[in-house]
Design a protein around this motif. Structure first.
Motif, PDB file in Angstrom:
ATOM      1  N   GLN A 236     -51.028 -77.037 -48.781  1.00  0.00           N
ATOM      2  CA  GLN A 236     -52.363 -76.480 -48.923  1.00  0.00           C
ATOM      3  C   GLN A 236     -53.290 -77.466 -49.644  1.00  0.00           C
ATOM      4  O   GLN A 236     -54.477 -77.585 -49.297  1.00  0.00           O
ATOM      5  CB  GLN A 236     -52.297 -75.158 -49.703  1.00  0.00           C
ATOM      6  CG  GLN A 236     -51.651 -74.010 -48.942  1.00  0.00           C
ATOM      7  CD  GLN A 236     -52.516 -73.490 -47.807  1.00  0.00           C
ATOM      8  OE1 GLN A 236     -53.560 -74.044 -47.486  1.00  0.00           O
ATOM      9  NE2 GLN A 236     -52.078 -72.401 -47.189  1.00  0.00           N
ATOM     10  N   ALA A 237     -52.756 -78.163 -50.635  1.00  0.00           N
ATOM     11  CA  ALA A 237     -53.573 -79.167 -51.325  1.00  0.00           C
ATOM     12  C   ALA A 237     -53.993 -80.272 -50.361  1.00  0.00           C
ATOM     13  O   ALA A 237     -55.137 -80.754 -50.400  1.00  0.00           O
ATOM     14  CB  ALA A 237     -52.787 -79.747 -52.500  1.00  0.00           C
ATOM     15  N   GLY A 238     -53.051 -80.700 -49.489  1.00  0.00           N
ATOM     16  CA  GLY A 238     -53.380 -81.715 -48.496  1.00  0.00           C
ATOM     17  C   GLY A 238     -54.432 -81.236 -47.511  1.00  0.00           C
ATOM     18  O   GLY A 238     -55.355 -81.983 -47.143  1.00  0.00           O
ATOM     19  N   GLU A 239     -54.285 -79.971 -47.066  1.00  0.00           N
ATOM     20  CA  GLU A 239     -55.281 -79.407 -46.159  1.00  0.00           C
ATOM     21  C   GLU A 239     -56.668 -79.407 -46.812  1.00  0.00           C
ATOM     22  O   GLU A 239     -57.670 -79.753 -46.182  1.00  0.00           O
ATOM     23  CB  GLU A 239     -54.888 -77.965 -45.801  1.00  0.00           C
ATOM     24  CG  GLU A 239     -53.766 -77.871 -44.795  1.00  0.00           C
ATOM     25  CD  GLU A 239     -54.290 -77.854 -43.376  1.00  0.00           C
ATOM     26  OE1 GLU A 239     -54.754 -76.803 -42.912  1.00  0.00           O
ATOM     27  OE2 GLU A 239     -54.251 -78.927 -42.728  1.00  0.00           O
ATOM     28  N   THR A 240     -56.698 -79.011 -48.077  1.00  0.00           N
ATOM     29  CA  THR A 240     -57.976 -78.946 -48.784  1.00  0.00           C
ATOM     30  C   THR A 240     -58.503 -80.340 -49.088  1.00  0.00           C
ATOM     31  O   THR A 240     -59.720 -80.562 -49.138  1.00  0.00           O
ATOM     32  CB  THR A 240     -57.807 -78.164 -50.102  1.00  0.00           C
ATOM     33  OG1 THR A 240     -57.116 -76.941 -49.836  1.00  0.00           O
ATOM     34  CG2 THR A 240     -59.152 -77.839 -50.718  1.00  0.00           C
TER      35      THR A 240
END
Length: 566
Positions: free
Chosen positions: A38-42
């Protein structure tokens, strides 16, 4: 399982806590990896915004190469973290669901029945669908945490551009969750009721399949179909209602998430137009407003799945925490001994008293079928010792003082409608495997013709409930299974009602020979078994009215002669 462990299963909350505790390691790794995903997506829209910002200031090839490398690292991180994170969580989910299915099934297979207001079909639904939905909590918590990570990363990133953007994300997320948490409670209640109605429909199907032949026999199949149709319609209506609640929940969640994303985009546009944020920060804000839709959607769905898991866990607690019908004793059972009924009063039984010495072959004639059924229920411990007056003793020990497992190892009560399982003739005769007593049991039950009829012999396939066998073959297969168990005390009820007279005579002779020096009780009105028995007990009005050999009773008792003569 210890007493403290059992107490944890008395409530749905305890079951969920147990599932979370024993999967803490897998959930921790899953949370880290899914949080990284999720951090990578964001980070992707954040990186785009920074790339735009730096490209406008420095238009060299080095900056472009660095930007492409950064995007490649982010994409690789997103791909690998999702793949391995979901693999860990789904493996733990599947293993946990299996554990609960086994535990629920073990409750149904325990020698001591549980005081449940549920039929077998309902327990099957609990052991499958409810176990699966309860185990979903293993995935729900990590996904909830990872979604929260994405929202926080987005809020911090937007807050660095302008505090108002960050606060907008935090306040909007809190408001969305507040609305959806209220709606999720209704989903949990509706889902619990749906599972209950689906379980009742499954139980009705199981009952109809079990009684299909007799229903056809007296023309009751149409009425039974209408009964199932009514139960099934109730389950359908509840499923439609749950779908409506889920649809409303999903629609509200989507609308609120879209409203928040729109608010972030418009606010960022207004701030850029006013010169308070740069073009790169505007690109980052617009990108985050789009990317944040997925974690927000996932985040907003989690309360619903938590409530569904809790509702299913509560249904499992109904089975796992149900008290035993009787408390088993602990005393050991002697190697051999007689069987004594002393003043037993249960159902139609009236002060029933008799004794069967060890090694004797006794036949019991019950003029009323209900008397035979009540006697079988007492001997099979289907009627707990505390539910009837009097006592049943084996080797001088009361059944109430013995463990049920020990009693059933020593005394086998074979029902006249013994279940036939899908498999082979061999696995139906000796379900635990091995060849001990199997050939002797096949010969004594006259199942030899069925074995010889097929090239596979004992490995001939048998369909569920013995659908490819005749009534007589099913009876003989059930009898062979009882004989192969080689129990110290064997109780048979009407073992040959679907067998012709000649075969029945041979079976009675074979059983008397095979069971010599082993205690055998046959509840029947068959002249073949009555003649092969050492003595006959006659039960009239729930008590013993005659005790003699078959030959003597035929000569001296008119009522007996009329009841058993064929």
């Amino acid at each position: 399982m210890t007493t403290s462990e059992e107490r944890r299963f008395h409530t749905g909350t305890g079951i969920l806590r147990t599932a979370l505790r024993r999967n803490a390691g897998a959930m921790a790794w899953g949370t880290v990896l899914m949080g990284l995903y999720q951090a990578g997506e964001t980070a992707f829209p954040i990186a785009l915004g920074l790339i735009v910002e730096h490209t406008l200031r420095d238009r060299g090839l080095g900056a472009l190469a660095l930007s492409i490398t950064a995007l490649a690292v982010i994409i690789t991180t997103v791909s690998l973290s999702w793949r391995f994170g979901m693999r860990i969580l789904q493996k733990a989910n599947t293993a946990e669901a299996h554990r609960w299915r086994v535990r629920v099934a073990a409750c149904g297979l325990q020698p001591v029945a549980r005081d449940l207001d549920l039929r077998s079909g309902e327990i099957l639904t609990v052991a499958t669908e409810d176990a699966d939905q309860t185990a979903d909590i293993i995935e729900v918590v990590p996904l909830l945490v990872s979604s929260l990570v994405a929202v926080l990363v987005a809020a911090v990133a937007l807050g660095t551009a302008d505090v108002r953007l960050g606060l907008l994300v935090i306040v909007g997320t809190a408001a969305t969750l507040s609305v959806l948490s209220v709606m999720s409670r209704r989903i949990g209640t509706a889902t619990g009721e749906q599972q209950a109605r689906v379980a009742r429909a499954a139980a009705k199907v199981a009952d109809l399949i079990a009684g299909l032949r007799p229903l056809h026999g007296f023309g009751g199949n149409h009425a039974a179909f209408l009964s199932y149709r009514r139960v099934s319609a109730e389950a359908r209506d509840q499923a439609v209602a749950v779908a409506g609640v889920n649809g409303a929940y999903a629609g509200v969640a989507l609308a609120l998430n879209a409203l928040l994303a729109t608010a972030v985009t418009l606010t960022a546009g207004w701030l850029a137009f006013d010169g308070r944020i740069t073009v790169g920060e505007l690109v980052m804000a617009v990108g985050l407003a789009q990317f944040i839709m997925e974690p927000l959607k996932l985040f907003s769905e989690m309360p619903k799945y938590v409530m569904i898991a809790r509702a299913s866990a509560e249904r499992m607690a109904l089975v796992l925490a149900a008290p035993a019908v009787t408390t088993p004793g602990r005393e050991p059972l002697p190697e051999s001994g007689d069987l004594v009924l002393d003043g037993v009063r249960h159902g139609c039984l009236r002060d029933l008293t008799f004794q069967v010495p060890a090694g004797e072959f006794v036949a019991i004639v019950a003029y009323r079928p209900r008397v035979a059924a009540d006697l079988v229920a007492v001997l099979a411990m289907e009627a707990p010792p505390g539910s009837y007056e009097g006592a049943v003793r084996i080797g001088g020990r009361r059944l109430a003082d013995l463990s049920v497992e020990t009693v059933r190892e020593r005394m086998l009560v074979n029902p006249f409608d013994g279940e036939i399982f899908s498999g082979t003739l061999r696995t139906n005769i000796v379900p635990a495997g091995g060849d001990r007593m199997i050939h002797e049991a096949v010969e004594a039950s006259m199942l030899t013709d069925v074995v010889a009829l097929h090239r596979e012999g004992l490995d001939h396939g048998v369909r569920d409930r013995g659908a490819n066998l005749s009534g007589g073959q099913r009876q003989r297969l059930s009898l062979a299974r009882a004989l192969a168990a080689d129990a110290g005390i064997l109780v048979l009820r009407d073992p040959t009602t679907a067998v012709d007279a000649v075969t029945e005579q041979l079976i009675a002779h074979n059983i008397a020979k095979l069971r010599r020096d082993r205690t055998t009780i046959v509840i029947t009105s068959s002249p073949a078994f009555l003649g092969a028995a050492d003595r006959v007990l006659v039960l009239d009005d729930g008590t013993v009215t005659a005790d003699d050999t078959h030959h003597n009773l035929l000569a001296s008792d008119e009522a007996y002669r009329l009841a058993v003569a064929r």
